[in-house]
Enzyme design. Structure first.
Site, PDB file in Angstrom:
ATOM      1  N   THR A 117       0.865  -1.181   0.000  1.00  0.00           N
ATOM      2  CA  THR A 117       0.000   0.000   0.000  1.00  0.00           C
ATOM      3  C   THR A 117       0.902   1.232   0.000  1.00  0.00           C
ATOM      4  O   THR A 117       2.121   1.122   0.142  1.00  0.00           O
ATOM      5  CB  THR A 117      -0.916   0.042   1.240  1.00  0.00           C
ATOM      6  OG1 THR A 117      -0.103   0.160   2.416  1.00  0.00           O
ATOM      7  CG2 THR A 117      -1.756  -1.214   1.350  1.00  0.00           C
ATOM      8  N   LYS A 159       4.451   1.774  -2.368  1.00  0.00           N
ATOM      9  CA  LYS A 159       4.322   1.484  -3.808  1.00  0.00           C
ATOM     10  C   LYS A 159       5.391   2.183  -4.645  1.00  0.00           C
ATOM     11  O   LYS A 159       5.753   1.710  -5.715  1.00  0.00           O
ATOM     12  CB  LYS A 159       2.935   1.918  -4.315  1.00  0.00           C
ATOM     13  CG  LYS A 159       1.807   1.035  -3.843  1.00  0.00           C
ATOM     14  CD  LYS A 159       0.469   1.511  -4.400  1.00  0.00           C
ATOM     15  CE  LYS A 159      -0.637   0.572  -3.977  1.00  0.00           C
ATOM     16  NZ  LYS A 159      -1.935   0.902  -4.581  1.00  0.00           N
ATOM     17  N   TYR A 184     -13.760   1.087  -2.055  1.00  0.00           N
ATOM     18  CA  TYR A 184     -14.690  -0.002  -1.719  1.00  0.00           C
ATOM     19  C   TYR A 184     -14.965  -0.066  -0.223  1.00  0.00           C
ATOM     20  O   TYR A 184     -15.982  -0.593   0.217  1.00  0.00           O
ATOM     21  CB  TYR A 184     -14.121  -1.351  -2.193  1.00  0.00           C
ATOM     22  CG  TYR A 184     -12.862  -1.726  -1.463  1.00  0.00           C
ATOM     23  CD1 TYR A 184     -12.909  -2.440  -0.280  1.00  0.00           C
ATOM     24  CD2 TYR A 184     -11.608  -1.307  -1.913  1.00  0.00           C
ATOM     25  CE1 TYR A 184     -11.748  -2.742   0.421  1.00  0.00           C
ATOM     26  CE2 TYR A 184     -10.456  -1.599  -1.226  1.00  0.00           C
ATOM     27  CZ  TYR A 184     -10.533  -2.313  -0.060  1.00  0.00           C
ATOM     28  OH  TYR A 184      -9.394  -2.587   0.641  1.00  0.00           O
TER      29      TYR A 184
HETATM   30  P1  NAP Z   1      -2.771   8.700  -2.362  1.00  0.00           P
HETATM   31  O1  NAP Z   1      -1.616   8.449  -3.256  1.00  0.00           O
HETATM   32  O2  NAP Z   1      -2.515   9.097  -0.938  1.00  0.00           O
HETATM   33  O3  NAP Z   1      -3.670   9.844  -3.054  1.00  0.00           O
HETATM   34  C1  NAP Z   1      -4.749  10.405  -2.362  1.00  0.00           C
HETATM   35  C2  NAP Z   1      -5.494  11.377  -3.274  1.00  0.00           C
HETATM   36  O4  NAP Z   1      -6.645  11.861  -2.549  1.00  0.00           O
HETATM   37  C3  NAP Z   1      -4.687  12.610  -3.688  1.00  0.00           C
HETATM   38  O5  NAP Z   1      -5.075  13.016  -4.976  1.00  0.00           O
HETATM   39  C4  NAP Z   1      -5.123  13.653  -2.648  1.00  0.00           C
HETATM   40  O6  NAP Z   1      -5.014  14.978  -3.095  1.00  0.00           O
HETATM   41  C5  NAP Z   1      -6.593  13.301  -2.513  1.00  0.00           C
HETATM   42  N1  NAP Z   1      -7.143  13.775  -1.242  1.00  0.00           N
HETATM   43  C6  NAP Z   1      -6.918  13.243  -0.009  1.00  0.00           C
HETATM   44  N2  NAP Z   1      -7.587  13.949   0.931  1.00  0.00           N
HETATM   45  C7  NAP Z   1      -8.238  14.938   0.268  1.00  0.00           C
HETATM   46  C8  NAP Z   1      -9.096  15.984   0.681  1.00  0.00           C
HETATM   47  N3  NAP Z   1      -9.408  16.176   1.962  1.00  0.00           N
HETATM   48  N4  NAP Z   1      -9.602  16.811  -0.268  1.00  0.00           N
HETATM   49  C9  NAP Z   1      -9.286  16.643  -1.571  1.00  0.00           C
HETATM   50  N5  NAP Z   1      -8.469  15.654  -2.035  1.00  0.00           N
HETATM   51  C10 NAP Z   1      -7.956  14.824  -1.118  1.00  0.00           C
HETATM   52  O7  NAP Z   1      -3.720   7.423  -2.282  1.00  0.00           O
HETATM   53  P2  NAP Z   1      -3.974   6.309  -3.435  1.00  0.00           P
HETATM   54  O8  NAP Z   1      -3.033   5.194  -3.302  1.00  0.00           O
HETATM   55  O9  NAP Z   1      -4.066   7.016  -4.734  1.00  0.00           O
HETATM   56  O10 NAP Z   1      -5.407   5.731  -3.013  1.00  0.00           O
HETATM   57  C11 NAP Z   1      -6.584   6.520  -3.148  1.00  0.00           C
HETATM   58  C12 NAP Z   1      -7.780   5.685  -2.714  1.00  0.00           C
HETATM   59  O11 NAP Z   1      -7.985   4.639  -3.660  1.00  0.00           O
HETATM   60  C13 NAP Z   1      -7.593   5.024  -1.345  1.00  0.00           C
HETATM   61  O12 NAP Z   1      -8.708   5.315  -0.535  1.00  0.00           O
HETATM   62  C14 NAP Z   1      -7.487   3.540  -1.652  1.00  0.00           C
HETATM   63  O13 NAP Z   1      -8.098   2.727  -0.664  1.00  0.00           O
HETATM   64  C15 NAP Z   1      -8.241   3.421  -2.971  1.00  0.00           C
HETATM   65  N6  NAP Z   1      -7.748   2.285  -3.797  1.00  0.00           N
HETATM   66  C16 NAP Z   1      -8.624   1.290  -4.117  1.00  0.00           C
HETATM   67  C17 NAP Z   1      -8.203   0.221  -4.899  1.00  0.00           C
HETATM   68  C18 NAP Z   1      -9.165  -0.875  -5.273  1.00  0.00           C
HETATM   69  O14 NAP Z   1      -8.715  -1.964  -5.648  1.00  0.00           O
HETATM   70  N7  NAP Z   1     -10.474  -0.649  -5.212  1.00  0.00           N
HETATM   71  C19 NAP Z   1      -6.876   0.154  -5.356  1.00  0.00           C
HETATM   72  C20 NAP Z   1      -5.988   1.189  -5.014  1.00  0.00           C
HETATM   73  C21 NAP Z   1      -6.444   2.262  -4.227  1.00  0.00           C
HETATM   74  P3  NAP Z   1      -3.698  15.862  -2.765  1.00  0.00           P
HETATM   75  O15 NAP Z   1      -2.685  15.482  -3.812  1.00  0.00           O
HETATM   76  O16 NAP Z   1      -4.166  17.250  -2.868  1.00  0.00           O
HETATM   77  O17 NAP Z   1      -3.245  15.483  -1.372  1.00  0.00           O
END
Ligand code: NAP
Length: 288
Positions: free
Chosen positions: A68, A72, A232
């Protein structure tokens, strides 16, 4: 199969991970295909560092791990090989250890594409797509959408610089397919402008953006568009129910979770499990 001294050990590295459904999915697949393997949660703090993780995988003789954020990307410099999908996304979510060599792959984007095809049969070629977020998941999804020939892949993010950097990196990795990429700010106005013409919107932000996204106009998307949310685990994903009420096609991230696991499983097994069967078992609560 009861674990023995010869059992192959797989795991999920991250923190927090106690809520993860990955151990249930993987151990179900191992049992179904009579593999002598076990999948466990391996909590590692965000500052563990890529070098320490790579050494741990090799030293402990782990067969493969999912990772995670932030692992990554932190582990990238310590891997021996990267798959094309990992190169495109600039991140790995799955690392195998084969004869002491660490092979990195990314099945998040492929899992998303497979889920889109299985749930809605959407062909993304020449479609206009909008991604909310610019983090690791957004990059993986954007990379596969552009690579598959989407006409437009627009990343809208709270932090403008991060979206800009994501587009720069993805263009460098994608070559001519990268021309579809653009970015903007995650505001109601820019969402309205972009979503009005979109065939697909994918929420790749974490749960923190719920309030912001709930303020977006839920009537903007056309009735034949798809609204997809990766989270999810979220029991109140923003706008999802409103789009369902409008009879739009929607996704809640669970099929993507299953598909990314099945694609990784196929790299360590000759079996070709049907993601829909795993999804049904999860949805019916058999695996939770
Ligand atoms: P990440 O790299 O930490 O990115 C988080 C994103 O959310 C960034 O674009 C961030 O914007 C934005 N964000 C967070 N808090 C915010 C807020 N208060 N207001 C506006 N934007 C906000 O995380 P990630 O790895 O991409 O994962 C994102 C989500 O996808 C997670 O919840 C994860 O569980 C889910 N996911 C699901 C699967 C699946 O198989 N279904 C697979 C992978 C990930 P900033 O850049 O401005 O901080």
């Amino acid at each position: 199969m009861t674990p023995t001294g010869r059992t192959a050990v797989f795991g999920l590295i991250g923190q927090p991970i106690a809520h993860s459904l990955s151990p249930s999915i993987w151990n179900h697949l191992f049992a179904e295909h009579q593999m002598d393997a076990v999948y466990v949660a391996l909590p590692a703090p965000p500052d563990a560092g890529g070098a320490a993780l790579a050494t741990s995988i090799r030293t402990l003789g782990l067969a493969a791990v999912n990772l995670t954020i932030p692992h990554k990307t932190a582990i990238l410099p310590y891997l021996d090989e990267l798959s094309d999908a990992a190169r495109r996304a600039g991140a790995v979510n799955f690392v195998r250890c084969v004869d002491g060599r660490l092979l990195g792959d990314n099945t998040d984007g492929g899992g998303f594409m497979l889920s889109l095809s299985l749930e809605h049969g959407l062909i993304v070629k020449d479609r206009r797509t909008v991604i909310l977020g610019a983090g690791g998941a957004a990059r993986a999804v954007a990379a596969e959408l552009a690579y598959s020939g989407a006409a437009e892949v627009v990343l809208l993010n709270r932090t403008a610089e991060r979206a800009h950097q994501a587009v720069v990196d993805l263009r460098a990795a994608l070559g001519s397919a990268g021309r579809a990429l653009a970015h903007g700010s995650l505001t109601a106005d820019s969402y309205a402008r972009r979503a009005a013409k979109a065939d697909l919107v994918v929420n790749c932000t974490g749960g923190g953006a719920r309030g912001l996204i709930n303020g977006f106009d839920p009537t903007i998307l056309s009735s034949d568009a798809v609204w997809s949310d990766l989270n999810y685990w979220d029991d109140r994903p923003p706008l999802l129910q409103l789009h369902r009420d409008r009879q739009l096609k929607t996704q809640d991230g669970l099929m993507m979770l299953v598909c990314q696991a099945v694609l990784a499983f196929q790299a360590v097994s000759d079996a070709r499990p049907d993601p829909r069967q795993v999804f049904d078992a999860l949805n019916k609560g058999w695996l939770r």
